[in-house]
Design a protein around this motif. Structure first.
Motif, PDB file in Angstrom:
ATOM      1  N   GLU A  55       0.749  -1.137  -0.017  1.00 15.38           N
ATOM      2  CA  GLU A  55       0.085  -0.058  -0.087  1.00 15.38           C
ATOM      3  C   GLU A  55       0.783   1.170  -0.316  1.00 15.38           C
ATOM      4  N   MET A  56       1.950   1.319   0.594  1.00 17.02           N
ATOM      5  CA  MET A  56       2.796   2.446   0.541  1.00 17.02           C
ATOM      6  C   MET A  56       3.603   2.764  -0.724  1.00 17.02           C
ATOM      7  N   GLY A  57       3.998   1.583  -1.450  1.00  9.53           N
ATOM      8  CA  GLY A  57       4.355   1.860  -2.644  1.00  9.53           C
ATOM      9  C   GLY A  57       5.695   2.004  -2.841  1.00  9.53           C
ATOM     10  N   PHE A  58       6.697   1.690  -1.797  1.00 11.99           N
ATOM     11  CA  PHE A  58       8.122   1.944  -1.774  1.00 11.99           C
ATOM     12  C   PHE A  58       8.581   0.814  -2.748  1.00 11.99           C
ATOM     13  N   GLU A  59       9.888   1.250  -3.403  1.00 10.48           N
ATOM     14  CA  GLU A  59      10.680   0.402  -4.071  1.00 10.48           C
ATOM     15  C   GLU A  59      11.831  -0.429  -3.442  1.00 10.48           C
ATOM     16  N   ALA A  60      12.206   0.409  -2.022  1.00  6.80           N
ATOM     17  CA  ALA A  60      13.242  -0.011  -1.464  1.00  6.80           C
ATOM     18  C   ALA A  60      13.006   0.274   0.062  1.00  6.80           C
ATOM     19  N   VAL A  61      13.550  -0.173   0.836  1.00  7.96           N
ATOM     20  CA  VAL A  61      13.771   0.282   2.350  1.00  7.96           C
ATOM     21  C   VAL A  61      15.109   0.113   2.612  1.00  7.96           C
ATOM     22  N   THR A  62      15.716   0.893   3.835  1.00  9.24           N
ATOM     23  CA  THR A  62      16.825   0.599   4.409  1.00  9.24           C
ATOM     24  C   THR A  62      16.735   0.231   5.874  1.00  9.24           C
ATOM     25  N   VAL A  63      17.990  -0.006   6.333  1.00  8.19           N
ATOM     26  CA  VAL A  63      17.959  -0.466   7.751  1.00  8.19           C
ATOM     27  C   VAL A  63      19.421   0.084   8.173  1.00  8.19           C
ATOM     28  N   LEU A  64      19.307   0.919   9.163  1.00  9.90           N
ATOM     29  CA  LEU A  64      20.440   1.226   9.924  1.00  9.90           C
ATOM     30  C   LEU A  64      21.262   0.585  11.174  1.00  9.90           C
ATOM     31  N   ARG A  71      20.143  -2.238   2.449  1.00 10.19           N
ATOM     32  CA  ARG A  71      18.888  -1.917   1.727  1.00 10.19           C
ATOM     33  C   ARG A  71      18.354  -3.263   1.071  1.00 10.19           C
ATOM     34  N   LEU A  72      17.029  -3.275   1.013  1.00  7.97           N
ATOM     35  CA  LEU A  72      16.302  -4.326   0.571  1.00  7.97           C
ATOM     36  C   LEU A  72      15.363  -3.804  -0.480  1.00  7.97           C
ATOM     37  N   GLU A  73      15.461  -4.233  -1.750  1.00  7.50           N
ATOM     38  CA  GLU A  73      14.883  -3.622  -3.000  1.00  7.50           C
ATOM     39  C   GLU A  73      13.396  -4.507  -3.011  1.00  7.50           C
ATOM     40  N   LYS A  74      12.417  -4.090  -3.359  1.00  9.53           N
ATOM     41  CA  LYS A  74      11.036  -4.485  -3.440  1.00  9.53           C
ATOM     42  C   LYS A  74      11.280  -6.037  -4.643  1.00  9.53           C
ATOM     43  N   ARG A  75      11.963  -5.880  -5.415  1.00  2.96           N
ATOM     44  CA  ARG A  75      12.054  -7.030  -6.365  1.00  2.96           C
ATOM     45  C   ARG A  75      13.195  -8.215  -5.781  1.00  2.96           C
ATOM     46  N   GLN A  76      13.789  -7.747  -4.793  1.00  2.00           N
ATOM     47  CA  GLN A  76      14.421  -8.713  -4.117  1.00  2.00           C
ATOM     48  C   GLN A  76      13.860  -9.527  -2.744  1.00  2.00           C
ATOM     49  N   SER A  77      12.758  -8.789  -2.604  1.00  2.00           N
ATOM     50  CA  SER A  77      12.038  -9.396  -1.258  1.00  2.00           C
ATOM     51  C   SER A  77      10.926 -10.438  -1.653  1.00  2.00           C
ATOM     52  N   SER A  78      10.540 -11.130  -0.690  1.00  2.00           N
ATOM     53  CA  SER A  78       9.465 -12.091  -1.057  1.00  2.00           C
ATOM     54  C   SER A  78       8.119 -11.474  -1.453  1.00  2.00           C
ATOM     55  N   ILE A  79       8.026 -10.303  -0.924  1.00  2.00           N
ATOM     56  CA  ILE A  79       6.853  -9.622  -1.286  1.00  2.00           C
ATOM     57  C   ILE A  79       6.639  -9.012  -2.876  1.00  2.00           C
ATOM     58  N   GLY A  80       7.960  -8.540  -3.296  1.00  2.00           N
ATOM     59  CA  GLY A  80       8.248  -7.990  -4.600  1.00  2.00           C
ATOM     60  C   GLY A  80       7.949  -9.047  -5.553  1.00  2.00           C
TER      61      GLY A  80
END
Length: 170
Positions: free
Chosen positions: A119-128, A161-170
């Motif tokens: 629903e939020m439509g991000f293509e990537a998220v990061t973790v620090l 970084r986790l790209e949407k296309r690399q996730s189990s969701i994408g």
């Protein structure tokens, strides 16, 4: 009966705003020594005024960016906070749970990622993570890849970084 062995307890998990939980619970969490050892920016006791400033800052994120951290409430009990907030122009994922509830991390993470890439439509998220966090195998198994480092308040963090296309969701 044998079927009783396989019954699972169904937990009610709510994502609420931080303003919807008692500040004393947030203060207790933020002062927990096991939690603090993973938070290099937490350098002094977290009191009532710190909590007010913290909640106000997180509410500003919601107003300015349209998203921010949630309070996690499981079966009516506050277990921690986290979610997504803008960090250096990107959606950064954080998860701060009371040690009694560290086992809920994967479930909460999965819901945050579902929302982030859905629903939020991000293509990537990061973790620090601070460089002191050596055990990152789980993060890598989730598909995160090292993506440089970032200075926050004079502290160094490693960015993944986790790209949407690399996730189990994408």
């Amino acid at each position: 009966a044998a079927s009783d062995v396989y019954k699972r307890q169904v937990m009610t998990t709510e994502f609420k705003r931080l303003t919807e939980v008692d500040s004393s619970e947030i203060i207790e969490l933020m002062n927990n020594p096991l939690v603090r050892r993973h938070m290099p920016l937490a350098t002094s006791c977290f009191g009532e005024s710190d909590c007010e400033e913290f909640i106000a800052a997180k509410e500003r994120l919601w107003k300015e960016d349209g998203y921010g951290p949630w309070a996690f409430v499981v079966d009516g009990q506050f277990v921690g906070w986290g979610g997504l907030q803008r960090e250096n122009g990107e959606a950064d994922l954080g998860l701060v749970l009371h040690p009694d509830h560290w086992g809920l991390g994967k479930t909460l993470y999965s819901e945050i990622i579902r929302r982030a890439f859905g629903e939020m439509g991000f293509e990537a998220v990061t973790v620090l993570l601070p460089p002191t966090r050596k055990n990152i195998k789980g993060l890598l198994r989730l598909g995160f890849r090292k993506n440089g480092q970032l200075e926050v308040a004079d502290k160094t963090f490693l960015r993944y970084r986790l790209e949407k296309r690399q996730s189990s969701i994408g």
